[in-house]
Design an enzyme around this catalytic site. Structure first.
Site, PDB file in Angstrom:
ATOM      1  N   GLY A  20       3.070 -10.837 -13.441  1.00  0.00           N
ATOM      2  CA  GLY A  20       2.689  -9.659 -12.664  1.00  0.00           C
ATOM      3  C   GLY A  20       2.426  -8.425 -13.502  1.00  0.00           C
ATOM      4  O   GLY A  20       1.809  -8.477 -14.568  1.00  0.00           O
ATOM      5  N   ARG A  49      -6.577 -17.408 -17.917  1.00  0.00           N
ATOM      6  CA  ARG A  49      -6.108 -18.564 -17.145  1.00  0.00           C
ATOM      7  C   ARG A  49      -6.897 -19.825 -17.466  1.00  0.00           C
ATOM      8  O   ARG A  49      -6.347 -20.924 -17.405  1.00  0.00           O
ATOM      9  CB  ARG A  49      -6.197 -18.256 -15.651  1.00  0.00           C
ATOM     10  CG  ARG A  49      -5.113 -17.297 -15.236  1.00  0.00           C
ATOM     11  CD  ARG A  49      -5.163 -16.995 -13.769  1.00  0.00           C
ATOM     12  NE  ARG A  49      -3.958 -16.259 -13.394  1.00  0.00           N
ATOM     13  CZ  ARG A  49      -3.805 -15.630 -12.250  1.00  0.00           C
ATOM     14  NH1 ARG A  49      -4.777 -15.638 -11.354  1.00  0.00           N
ATOM     15  NH2 ARG A  49      -2.689 -14.994 -11.984  1.00  0.00           N
ATOM     16  N   GLY A  88       4.565 -14.488  -8.935  1.00  0.00           N
ATOM     17  CA  GLY A  88       5.391 -14.942  -7.814  1.00  0.00           C
ATOM     18  C   GLY A  88       6.222 -16.163  -8.185  1.00  0.00           C
ATOM     19  O   GLY A  88       7.412 -16.254  -7.876  1.00  0.00           O
ATOM     20  N   LYS A 134      10.168  -1.753  -5.041  1.00  0.00           N
ATOM     21  CA  LYS A 134      11.173  -1.763  -3.978  1.00  0.00           C
ATOM     22  C   LYS A 134      12.374  -2.647  -4.276  1.00  0.00           C
ATOM     23  O   LYS A 134      12.231  -3.735  -4.827  1.00  0.00           O
ATOM     24  CB  LYS A 134      10.533  -2.258  -2.687  1.00  0.00           C
ATOM     25  CG  LYS A 134       9.525  -1.261  -2.161  1.00  0.00           C
ATOM     26  CD  LYS A 134       8.946  -1.724  -0.862  1.00  0.00           C
ATOM     27  CE  LYS A 134       8.031  -0.651  -0.287  1.00  0.00           C
ATOM     28  NZ  LYS A 134       7.294  -1.132   0.859  1.00  0.00           N
TER      29      LYS A 134
HETATM   30  P1  AMP Z   1       6.376  -4.780  -7.832  1.00  0.00           P
HETATM   31  O1  AMP Z   1       5.150  -5.429  -7.282  1.00  0.00           O
HETATM   32  O2  AMP Z   1       7.514  -4.714  -6.894  1.00  0.00           O
HETATM   33  O3  AMP Z   1       6.763  -5.329  -9.190  1.00  0.00           O
HETATM   34  O4  AMP Z   1       6.023  -3.249  -8.020  1.00  0.00           O
HETATM   35  C1  AMP Z   1       5.015  -2.809  -8.904  1.00  0.00           C
HETATM   36  C2  AMP Z   1       4.638  -1.418  -8.492  1.00  0.00           C
HETATM   37  O5  AMP Z   1       5.763  -0.578  -8.530  1.00  0.00           O
HETATM   38  C3  AMP Z   1       3.590  -0.786  -9.376  1.00  0.00           C
HETATM   39  O6  AMP Z   1       2.398  -0.712  -8.684  1.00  0.00           O
HETATM   40  C4  AMP Z   1       4.166   0.590  -9.674  1.00  0.00           C
HETATM   41  O7  AMP Z   1       3.236   1.628  -9.509  1.00  0.00           O
HETATM   42  C5  AMP Z   1       5.275   0.732  -8.644  1.00  0.00           C
HETATM   43  N1  AMP Z   1       6.310   1.671  -9.067  1.00  0.00           N
HETATM   44  C6  AMP Z   1       7.019   1.645 -10.197  1.00  0.00           C
HETATM   45  N2  AMP Z   1       7.827   2.714 -10.288  1.00  0.00           N
HETATM   46  C7  AMP Z   1       7.641   3.446  -9.165  1.00  0.00           C
HETATM   47  C8  AMP Z   1       8.188   4.664  -8.687  1.00  0.00           C
HETATM   48  N3  AMP Z   1       9.103   5.338  -9.385  1.00  0.00           N
HETATM   49  N4  AMP Z   1       7.759   5.098  -7.494  1.00  0.00           N
HETATM   50  C9  AMP Z   1       6.846   4.435  -6.782  1.00  0.00           C
HETATM   51  N5  AMP Z   1       6.294   3.268  -7.198  1.00  0.00           N
HETATM   52  C10 AMP Z   1       6.681   2.775  -8.372  1.00  0.00           C
END
Ligand code: AMP
Length: 406
Positions: free
Chosen positions: A363, A40, A386, A207
């Site tokens: 991210g 950064r 974000g 999610k």
């Molecule tokens: P996000 O911040 O929504 O982009 O989510 C990132 C997170 O999603 C990471 O920490 C991953 O470990 C988690 N992740 C990815 N695939 C899965 C899965 N199949 N089950 C649970 N967590 C997951």
């Protein structure tokens, strides 16, 4: 570029002027307080060096960590001071960097008054003042009072209307974008507003709930939408498949169905994995096996996309001229379940070589391409998770909206 940028300012606009530059120096530190990744800081160098070369007096402002408390006294702590950042910046620039102990007040004013053309000063962490995140007008006015003009180059905080990102623009003219923000907008905005087609988006992560808006917006923009990560199980359950103990958001089943219908109506190819790697529990050493998505056993949970899915994704991407990726394909923090994410990282690196525009939207996907060592092989890696997600969602970023129009 809809906003005025540093490139629109001449030497005479800058020479001898005090330029307040918002940067994102929120770098990671190890236990001993050493910087573990200075990306950064390096990302801000083109803007800083352009200003010093043109004789500007560069006053940098950044947040650092998450100080908590109701006032300055409660928030100040050595671990949140920008001292190691000032030292690293000084090494990178090859010139001294003055760092006062605050970002406003008499001592700051005296140090700014002592600056010569081409000097660089780094203000102390703006989040030592709770007024920063509240975008309090009086605090913004005090920050602005030490400068003549404003450059925002902190893409990572451009989605926040804080005093140092939005408030100060009310008091400083001109207020323009730095080179980093300009590059981010060029890539991210062009990719969805004016893309080379076919355009694919790969969305992963944990999610559905946190990615709905981006999925909905992207369905209006993309030709193909590939979905991986934990959210696929909500789609499968909505289709009536058994998903064992996989992550599912039951409140979002009908929404998942609606998204599939919307994709069909829009003629978007919505592609879900065909096989998954399931584990007997959520652990880096869990027993694992690859199964067809129609055969997820009871008591097992899907933690990665399988090899057949990788092939399906590769085939879909191979004809695309642009690809945007946000979110991992599995629990990539565990090596055993990082294979799918890493395969996608390599796939995008290969596609870049054949002329496809590849954009990594911040991210965890950035962490993944860095982990497999292909970061320098992508067309663009966003510095803001974000902020890039909100841009892809079609939202207005307040830190950018507040800058002068081109
Ligand atoms: P996000 O911040 O929504 O982009 O989510 C990132 C997170 O999603 C990471 O920490 C991953 O470990 C988690 N992740 C990815 N695939 C899965 C899965 N199949 N089950 C649970 N967590 C997951």
């Amino acid at each position: 570029m809809p906003k005025k940028t540093l490139a629109n300012l001449s030497s005479s606009d800058i020479s001898g002027k005090r330029v307040l530059v918002r940067v994102d120096f929120n770098v990671p530190l190890d236990q001993k307080g050493n910087i573990t990744d200075d990306t950064r800081i390096r990302a801000a160098l083109p803007t800083i060096q352009d200003l010093t070369a043109k004789g500007g007096r560069v006053i940098l402002a950044s947040h650092f960590g998450r100080p908590k408390g109701d006032d300055f006294a409660a928030r100040v702590a050595d671990k949140f001071r920008l001292t190691p950042v000032a030292a690293r910046l000084s090494e990178l620039l090859g010139q001294p960097v003055v760092k006062p102990d605050d970002c406003i007040g008499a001592d700051v004013e005296a140090k700014v008054a002592a600056m010569a053309d081409g000097d660089v000063l780094l203000l102390e962490n703006v989040r030592f003042h709770p007024e920063e995140e509240k975008n309090a007008p009086e605090f913004a006015r005090q920050l602005a009072a030490i400068a003549d003009l404003y450059v925002n180059d902190a893409f990572g905080t451009a989605h926040r209307a804080h005093a140092s990102t939005e408030g100060v623009t009310r008091y400083l003219q001109p207020s323009v974008a730095g080179f980093l923000i300009e590059k981010e907008l060029q890539y991210l905005q062009n990719a969805i507003e004016n893309p080379q087609r076919p355009l694919a988006a790969i969305i992963g992560g944990s999610k559905v709930s946190s990615k709905i808006t981006v999925i909905e917006t992207l369905l209006d923009k993309v030709d193909k939408l590939l979905i991986g990560g934990g959210m696929i199980f909500t789609f499968y359950k909505a289709r009536g498949l058994s998903v064992g103990k996989s992550l599912v958001e039951d409140d979002y089943l009908s929404l998942a169905q609606k998204l599939e219908v919307k994709a069909k109506e829009k003629g978007v190819d919505l592609i879900l994995p065909t096989d998954v790697v399931v584990a007997d529990n959520f652990d880096k050493d869990a027993d694992a096996k690859t199964v067809d998505i129609r055969n997820i056993p009871d008591g097992w949970m899907g933690l990665d996309i399988g090899p057949d899915s990788v092939k399906t994704f590769q085939a879909a991407l191979s004809t695309c001229k642009s690809v945007i990726w946000n979110g991992p394909m599995g629990v990539f923090e565990f090596d055993k379940f990082a294979v799918g994410t890493e395969a996608i990282a390599h796939t995008l690196a290969d596609l870049t070589k054949t002329g496809t525009i590849t954009i990594i939207g911040g991210g965890d996907s950035v962490a993944a391409v860095e982990k497999v060592g292909v970061a320098d092989q992508m067309s663009h890696i966003s510095t803001g998770g974000g902020a890039s997600l909100e841009l892809l969602e079609g939202k207005v970023l307040p830190g950018i909206a507040a800058l002068n129009d081109a």
